[in-house]
Design an enzyme around this catalytic site. Structure first.
Site, PDB file in Angstrom:
ATOM      1  N   GLU A 125       0.805  -1.215   0.000  1.00  0.00           N
ATOM      2  CA  GLU A 125       0.000   0.000   0.000  1.00  0.00           C
ATOM      3  C   GLU A 125       0.841   1.269   0.000  1.00  0.00           C
ATOM      4  O   GLU A 125       0.422   2.289  -0.552  1.00  0.00           O
ATOM      5  CB  GLU A 125      -0.913   0.013   1.232  1.00  0.00           C
ATOM      6  CG  GLU A 125      -1.933  -1.101   1.284  1.00  0.00           C
ATOM      7  CD  GLU A 125      -3.046  -0.911   0.274  1.00  0.00           C
ATOM      8  OE1 GLU A 125      -3.650   0.176   0.250  1.00  0.00           O
ATOM      9  OE2 GLU A 125      -3.294  -1.838  -0.496  1.00  0.00           O
ATOM     10  N   THR A 166      -8.057   8.876  -0.603  1.00  0.00           N
ATOM     11  CA  THR A 166      -7.595   7.642   0.028  1.00  0.00           C
ATOM     12  C   THR A 166      -6.675   8.059   1.162  1.00  0.00           C
ATOM     13  O   THR A 166      -5.769   8.872   0.960  1.00  0.00           O
ATOM     14  CB  THR A 166      -6.835   6.767  -0.984  1.00  0.00           C
ATOM     15  OG1 THR A 166      -7.725   6.379  -2.023  1.00  0.00           O
ATOM     16  CG2 THR A 166      -6.267   5.529  -0.320  1.00  0.00           C
ATOM     17  N   ASP A 181      -8.549   7.064  -8.697  1.00  0.00           N
ATOM     18  CA  ASP A 181      -9.196   5.775  -8.949  1.00  0.00           C
ATOM     19  C   ASP A 181     -10.715   5.864  -8.898  1.00  0.00           C
ATOM     20  O   ASP A 181     -11.392   4.839  -8.917  1.00  0.00           O
ATOM     21  CB  ASP A 181      -8.702   4.739  -7.941  1.00  0.00           C
ATOM     22  CG  ASP A 181      -9.104   5.051  -6.513  1.00  0.00           C
ATOM     23  OD1 ASP A 181      -9.508   6.206  -6.256  1.00  0.00           O
ATOM     24  OD2 ASP A 181      -9.013   4.159  -5.657  1.00  0.00           O
TER      25      ASP A 181
END
Length: 281
Positions: free
Chosen positions: A66, A89, A84
């Site tokens: 990640e 995020t 995305d």
């Protein structure tokens, strides 16, 4: 931002495909459409992934994919829009404004610390859930997130939401299927990337395809054969999205451990993600 080799900074940008089961313990609540075995049927040898030492290994393995780092605790303040379609995020496993788990996190934080820096964004987070919109969040939300990450209450909330929505249900399902630490980790990593949903690219769909090929240990199957089937199904799900087309977090990490017969996920561990090498001693 990009990591070395040109891959996106976040190795698994496609977040929780379905969040309906976030927070539901799979020890008691099954995924819709999936076949389940009684948890009591499994007698799993060795330390489970919830053993403190194994859990630390799991956090480092996920962080390598990640965040290109084993230092998962340095990621509480991480935040960006990686393009995305899921908005911002952020945090230790990539809570997303577009999928709703970031909202769940901020709501929990606000329950514990009402006057926190992120509480004023709750109306905006509710409004943008399900989209990639930044409406009501820009331009100050990223900076306020990083400020909040210095608060131990917020860090604990991130830990608790990770465990409630992802780690605990994945480990419970793995134990019910008779899997040792490696298999439990394979489930957890799939939860982190794909979410717990029963759709084609959710954890439930991935597991269902594996079950169509072979039985898990709790049903008398061979653990190694079952895990290969699960990882094959995982790779198939990953390739359905361009953002997941690099499957190295499976093929040059989890599959490596499996081929070495390291079903208990015992260190030392050597693996690669996106071409970068890592080691846990």
């Amino acid at each position: 931002m990009s990591r070395s080799g040109g891959s996106p900074r976040r190795g698994s940008p496609s977040r929780r495909t379905v969040l309906a089961l976030a927070g539901a313990s799979l020890a008691s609540v099954p995924l819709a459409g999936a076949r389940f075995l009684p948890a009591a049927s499994a007698d799993v040898p060795g330390a489970g992934l919830d053993d403190p030492a194994r859990k630390e290994v799991a956090m480092q393995l996920v962080s390598s994919a990640e965040n290109s780092s084993l230092d998962w605790q340095a990621q509480y303040g991480y935040i960006e829009d990686i393009g995305d379609g899921r908005g911002y995020t952020a945090g230790i496993i990539g809570f997303c404004s577009g999928t709703g788990d970031l909202l769940d996190l901020v709501e929990l934080y606000t329950e514990r610390a009402p006057d926190n820096a992120l509480a004023p964004y709750l109306p905006a987070l509710r409004a943008v859930a399900g989209s990639d919109s930044h409406d009501g969040l820009d331009p100050r939300f990223p900076g306020d997130w990083r400020t909040a990450a210095r608060d131990r209450v917020f860090r604990q909330a991130q830990d608790d939401e990770r465990d409630r929505g992802y780690f605990a249900p994945a480990v419970a399902r793995g134990k019910a299927d008779g899997l040792r630490a490696l298999g439990q980790f394979a489930y957890y990593d799939a939860y982190v990337m794909h979410g717990g949903g029963s759709g084609g690219t959710g954890f439930g769909g991935i597991r269902e395809r594996a079950l169509a090929r072979t039985r898990p240990p709790a049903a008398g199957g061979d653990e190694t054969a079952y895990l290969h089937a699960f990882l094959d199904a995982r790779v198939r799900a990953m390739k359905q999205e361009e953002a997941h087309s690099d499957t190295s977090r499976v093929e040059t990490a989890q599959r490596v451990f499996l081929r070495r017969g390291n079903l208990d996920l015992d260190p030392p561990l050597d693996w690669k993600v996106y071409g970068d090498s890592y080691r846990i001693r």
